[in-house]
Design a protein around this motif. Sequence first.
Motif, short mmCIF file in Angstrom:
data_model
loop_
_atom_site.label_atom_id
_atom_site.label_comp_id
_atom_site.label_asym_id
_atom_site.label_seq_id
_atom_site.Cartn_x
_atom_site.Cartn_y
_atom_site.Cartn_z
N LEU A 4 0.83 -1.20 0.00
CA LEU A 4 0.00 0.00 0.00
C LEU A 4 0.87 1.26 0.00
N ALA A 5 1.97 1.24 0.71
CA ALA A 5 2.89 2.39 0.68
C ALA A 5 3.45 2.60 -0.73
N THR A 6 3.75 1.51 -1.42
CA THR A 6 4.21 1.60 -2.80
C THR A 6 3.12 2.19 -3.68
N THR A 7 1.88 1.76 -3.47
CA THR A 7 0.75 2.29 -4.23
C THR A 7 0.60 3.79 -3.99
N ASP A 19 0.84 13.89 -19.18
CA ASP A 19 0.27 13.34 -20.41
C ASP A 19 -1.05 12.64 -20.07
N PRO A 20 -2.18 13.12 -20.62
CA PRO A 20 -3.48 12.55 -20.25
C PRO A 20 -3.61 11.05 -20.53
N THR A 21 -3.01 10.57 -21.63
CA THR A 21 -3.11 9.15 -21.97
C THR A 21 -2.32 8.30 -20.98
N ARG A 22 -1.09 8.71 -20.69
CA ARG A 22 -0.29 7.96 -19.70
C ARG A 22 -0.93 8.05 -18.32
N ARG A 23 -1.48 9.24 -17.99
CA ARG A 23 -2.13 9.39 -16.68
C ARG A 23 -3.34 8.48 -16.60
N ALA A 24 -4.11 8.36 -17.68
CA ALA A 24 -5.28 7.47 -17.68
C ALA A 24 -4.86 6.03 -17.42
N GLU A 25 -3.75 5.61 -18.00
CA GLU A 25 -3.22 4.25 -17.75
C GLU A 25 -2.86 4.08 -16.28
N LYS A 26 -2.23 5.11 -15.71
CA LYS A 26 -1.86 5.05 -14.29
C LYS A 26 -3.11 5.00 -13.41
N VAL A 27 -4.10 5.81 -13.73
CA VAL A 27 -5.35 5.80 -12.96
C VAL A 27 -5.96 4.41 -12.98
N ARG A 28 -6.01 3.78 -14.16
CA ARG A 28 -6.58 2.43 -14.27
C ARG A 28 -5.80 1.40 -13.46
N SER A 29 -4.49 1.55 -13.40
CA SER A 29 -3.69 0.55 -12.68
C SER A 29 -3.66 0.79 -11.17
N ILE A 30 -3.85 2.03 -10.74
CA ILE A 30 -3.74 2.38 -9.32
C ILE A 30 -5.10 2.39 -8.63
N ALA A 69 5.04 14.18 1.79
CA ALA A 69 5.65 15.06 2.79
C ALA A 69 5.85 14.36 4.13
N GLY A 70 6.24 13.12 4.08
CA GLY A 70 6.47 12.38 5.31
C GLY A 70 6.10 10.93 5.12
N PRO A 71 6.13 10.18 6.20
CA PRO A 71 5.83 8.75 6.09
C PRO A 71 4.36 8.48 5.83
N VAL A 72 4.10 7.32 5.26
CA VAL A 72 2.73 6.86 5.04
C VAL A 72 2.38 5.98 6.23
N ASP A 73 1.27 6.29 6.89
CA ASP A 73 0.81 5.54 8.05
C ASP A 73 -0.26 4.56 7.58
N ILE A 74 -0.03 3.26 7.83
CA ILE A 74 -0.90 2.22 7.26
C ILE A 74 -1.33 1.24 8.34
N HIS A 75 -2.58 0.85 8.28
CA HIS A 75 -3.04 -0.35 8.98
C HIS A 75 -4.17 -0.96 8.15
N HIS A 76 -4.19 -2.27 8.13
CA HIS A 76 -5.16 -3.03 7.33
C HIS A 76 -5.12 -2.56 5.88
N GLU A 106 -7.51 -6.21 -4.24
CA GLU A 106 -6.43 -6.31 -5.23
C GLU A 106 -5.33 -5.28 -4.99
N GLY A 107 -5.50 -4.46 -3.93
CA GLY A 107 -4.49 -3.45 -3.61
C GLY A 107 -4.65 -2.14 -4.35
N ARG A 108 -5.73 -2.01 -5.12
CA ARG A 108 -5.98 -0.74 -5.82
C ARG A 108 -6.80 0.17 -4.92
N LEU A 109 -6.61 1.48 -5.09
CA LEU A 109 -7.31 2.44 -4.26
C LEU A 109 -8.80 2.43 -4.60
N SER A 110 -9.63 2.29 -3.57
CA SER A 110 -11.07 2.28 -3.78
C SER A 110 -11.70 3.61 -3.38
N ALA A 111 -11.07 4.33 -2.47
CA ALA A 111 -11.59 5.64 -2.06
C ALA A 111 -10.43 6.50 -1.57
#
Length: 123
Positions: A4-7, A19-30, A69-76, A106-111
């Motif tokens: 999740l930190a990598t995501t 680039d809107p096309t490359r960004r669209a690909e990133k949005v779909r994968s993330i 701007a700092g560490p990512v705090d994660i649980h679950h 699947e590790g993709r952002l849902s919200a």
Amino acid sequence: MSDLATTIGRYIEMWNESDPTRRAEKVRSICAENATYTDPMAHVSGHEAINALIGSAQEQFMGMTFTLAGPVDIHHDIARFTWHLAPAGAAEPVVVGFDMVTADDEGRLSAVYGFLDKVPTAS
């Protein structure tokens, strides 16, 4: 570093992709297909709307870059993190935000829930 930190790192990169096309690909994968993004100024759902929102933000803050701007705090499957938006080499960020995200199985952002801690004042 957790998956999740990598995501989250890839999420920040997504906001910097001009680039809107490359960004669209990133949005779909993330982001999950029905992912939502909510902040004080926007509430959108789905890949196309998220891509368009990022494009609008880039137009509004032309030449600026998002950084973690700092560490990512994660649980679950939940994470929180602070980010900055500033021109390259700036001593102070123009915008400071705090986001909370949830991920699907699947590790993709849902919200994404965004909060703005510092915003430019209208002159």
